[in-house]
Design a protein around this motif. Structure first.
Motif, short mmCIF file in Angstrom:
data_model
loop_
_atom_site.label_atom_id
_atom_site.label_comp_id
_atom_site.label_asym_id
_atom_site.label_seq_id
_atom_site.Cartn_x
_atom_site.Cartn_y
_atom_site.Cartn_z
N TYR A 6 0.78 -1.19 -0.01
CA TYR A 6 0.08 0.14 -0.08
C TYR A 6 0.98 1.26 -0.04
CZ TYR A 6 -3.54 -3.24 1.85
OH TYR A 6 -4.26 -4.36 1.91
N PHE A 7 0.43 2.20 -0.53
CA PHE A 7 0.91 3.53 -0.64
C PHE A 7 -0.05 4.35 0.14
CE2 PHE A 7 1.79 7.70 -3.37
CZ PHE A 7 2.52 8.32 -2.37
N LEU A 8 0.30 4.77 1.61
CA LEU A 8 -0.49 5.44 2.42
C LEU A 8 -0.50 6.99 2.16
CD1 LEU A 8 -0.03 3.33 5.62
CD2 LEU A 8 -1.66 2.90 3.60
N MET A 9 -1.37 7.69 2.51
CA MET A 9 -1.14 9.24 2.34
C MET A 9 -2.06 10.11 3.06
SD MET A 9 -2.85 8.85 -1.18
CE MET A 9 -1.40 7.90 -1.60
N ASP B 42 -9.59 25.32 6.60
CA ASP B 42 -10.80 24.95 6.84
C ASP B 42 -11.38 23.59 6.40
OD1 ASP B 42 -11.09 27.49 8.02
OD2 ASP B 42 -11.71 28.48 6.23
N VAL B 43 -10.35 22.68 5.75
CA VAL B 43 -10.73 21.49 5.28
C VAL B 43 -10.00 20.60 6.38
CG1 VAL B 43 -10.61 20.06 3.53
CG2 VAL B 43 -10.84 22.45 3.34
N PRO B 44 -10.85 19.37 6.83
CA PRO B 44 -9.99 18.75 7.81
C PRO B 44 -9.08 17.55 6.86
CG PRO B 44 -12.40 17.98 7.49
CD PRO B 44 -12.24 19.26 6.84
N GLY B 45 -8.29 17.32 7.51
CA GLY B 45 -7.15 15.99 6.79
C GLY B 45 -7.84 14.95 6.68
N ARG B 46 -7.33 14.19 5.56
CA ARG B 46 -8.11 13.00 5.30
C ARG B 46 -6.78 11.95 5.08
NH1 ARG B 46 -11.35 13.32 -0.01
NH2 ARG B 46 -9.82 14.20 -1.50
N MET B 47 -7.18 10.67 5.40
CA MET B 47 -6.28 9.54 5.14
C MET B 47 -6.63 8.62 4.01
SD MET B 47 -5.94 6.26 5.48
CE MET B 47 -4.39 5.09 5.77
N GLU C 259 13.77 13.39 -10.12
CA GLU C 259 14.25 12.17 -10.38
C GLU C 259 13.10 11.53 -11.27
OE1 GLU C 259 14.54 9.49 -7.21
OE2 GLU C 259 13.34 10.77 -5.96
N PRO C 260 13.28 10.02 -11.83
CA PRO C 260 12.14 9.42 -12.49
C PRO C 260 11.39 8.98 -11.09
CG PRO C 260 14.24 8.47 -13.26
CD PRO C 260 14.61 9.60 -12.05
N LEU C 261 10.04 9.14 -11.64
CA LEU C 261 9.36 8.92 -10.29
C LEU C 261 7.91 8.20 -10.95
CD1 LEU C 261 8.83 12.45 -8.49
CD2 LEU C 261 9.93 10.29 -7.78
N ILE C 262 7.22 7.20 -10.21
CA ILE C 262 5.91 6.51 -10.37
C ILE C 262 4.61 7.71 -9.94
CG2 ILE C 262 4.76 4.51 -9.94
CD1 ILE C 262 7.11 3.94 -11.33
N ILE C 263 4.12 7.78 -11.12
CA ILE C 263 2.93 8.80 -10.77
C ILE C 263 1.67 8.15 -11.12
CG2 ILE C 263 1.95 10.95 -11.36
CD1 ILE C 263 4.74 11.83 -12.49
N PHE C 264 0.84 8.03 -9.96
CA PHE C 264 -0.46 7.42 -10.06
C PHE C 264 -1.46 8.51 -10.31
CE2 PHE C 264 2.35 5.65 -6.82
CZ PHE C 264 2.31 4.19 -7.09
N SER C 265 -2.49 8.12 -10.76
CA SER C 265 -3.72 9.32 -10.90
C SER C 265 -4.33 9.41 -9.49
CB SER C 265 -4.81 8.35 -11.67
OG SER C 265 -6.00 9.09 -11.62
N TYR C 266 -4.81 10.50 -9.18
CA TYR C 266 -5.46 11.02 -8.06
C TYR C 266 -6.79 10.11 -7.79
CZ TYR C 266 -7.08 14.12 -4.45
OH TYR C 266 -7.51 14.72 -3.35
N SER C 267 -7.31 9.49 -8.81
CA SER C 267 -8.56 9.01 -8.74
C SER C 267 -8.17 7.26 -8.05
CB SER C 267 -9.16 8.74 -10.18
OG SER C 267 -8.46 7.99 -11.21
N GLU C 268 -6.93 7.16 -8.26
CA GLU C 268 -6.64 5.68 -7.55
C GLU C 268 -6.89 5.68 -6.19
OE1 GLU C 268 -5.30 2.94 -8.93
OE2 GLU C 268 -5.32 3.58 -10.83
N ILE C 269 -6.81 7.10 -5.26
CA ILE C 269 -6.92 6.97 -3.97
C ILE C 269 -8.12 6.48 -3.40
CG2 ILE C 269 -6.61 8.26 -1.77
CD1 ILE C 269 -5.05 10.37 -3.72
N VAL C 270 -8.13 5.44 -2.37
CA VAL C 270 -9.36 5.12 -1.71
C VAL C 270 -9.35 6.02 -0.29
CG1 VAL C 270 -10.41 3.24 -0.34
CG2 VAL C 270 -9.26 2.89 -2.54
N TRP C 271 -10.09 6.87 -0.20
CA TRP C 271 -10.24 7.62 0.94
C TRP C 271 -10.72 6.82 2.23
CZ3 TRP C 271 -6.82 11.15 0.85
CH2 TRP C 271 -6.50 11.83 -0.37
N ALA C 272 -10.04 6.83 3.22
CA ALA C 272 -10.49 5.81 4.22
C ALA C 272 -10.90 6.53 5.65
CB ALA C 272 -9.42 4.96 4.69
N ALA C 273 -10.02 7.60 5.92
CA ALA C 273 -10.39 8.32 7.35
C ALA C 273 -10.03 9.87 6.94
CB ALA C 273 -9.51 7.75 8.24
#
Length: 155
Positions: free
Chosen positions: A91-94, A101-106, A141-155
């Protein structure tokens, strides 16, 4: 989460944030999180007693920043390799907080389910120095870039 080893790039604040993310995801997985030792490129693993549950890497985006969803190639490779070898997911956690005024989310991206890669990605040269950090020569550097839509918002 135990504090074992940390690299020159991980501050005490980074480790605190990493622990918060890892422990939140561990609760979702009914597991515990452990910090990886210095021989690993990734941040850690999840386990239930002595049974491995999965692998993780964390990113904490501070106030006012949308998650960039990028990993360096060696970390991505290690997450994939460890999942393939062990049959356990990675998993990649973020965490993001886009404004005062926006609460943080995991959230998380399932990189690999233990059988195959589950996410869409591309590789580009990108990066930069986060605000307040000393620039290092390998910040771009070379980076692996994911689509923002791949994120599953959990908390």
């Amino acid at each position: 989460m135990k504090k074992l080893n940390f690299t020159m790039r991980e501050t005490k604040e980074d480790l605190k944030h990493e622990g918060m993310l890892a422990n939140t995801m561990a609760e979702i997985l009914y597991a515990k999180a452990s910090k990886a030792h210095a021989k690993y490129r990734i941040d850690g693993w999840f386990h239930q007693n002595k049974n491995l549950v999965g692998w993780f890497e964390c990113k904490w985006y501070s106030q006012g920043h949308k998650a960039f969803v990028m990993l360096n190639v060696p970390k991505f490779k290690q997450l994939v390799d460890l999942a393939e070898l062990t049959g356990k997911p990675s998993y990649f956690l973020m965490r993001e907080k886009q404004g005062p005024d926006v609460p943080g989310r995991m959230g998380y991206i399932l990189i690999h389910d233990g059988k195959k890669i589950q996410c869409q990605y591309e590789c580009k040269i990108a990066g930069g120095t986060p605000p307040g950090r000393k620039p290092l020569p390998d910040d771009v550097e070379p980076l692996i870039i994911f689509s923002y839509s791949e994120i599953v918002w959990a908390a």
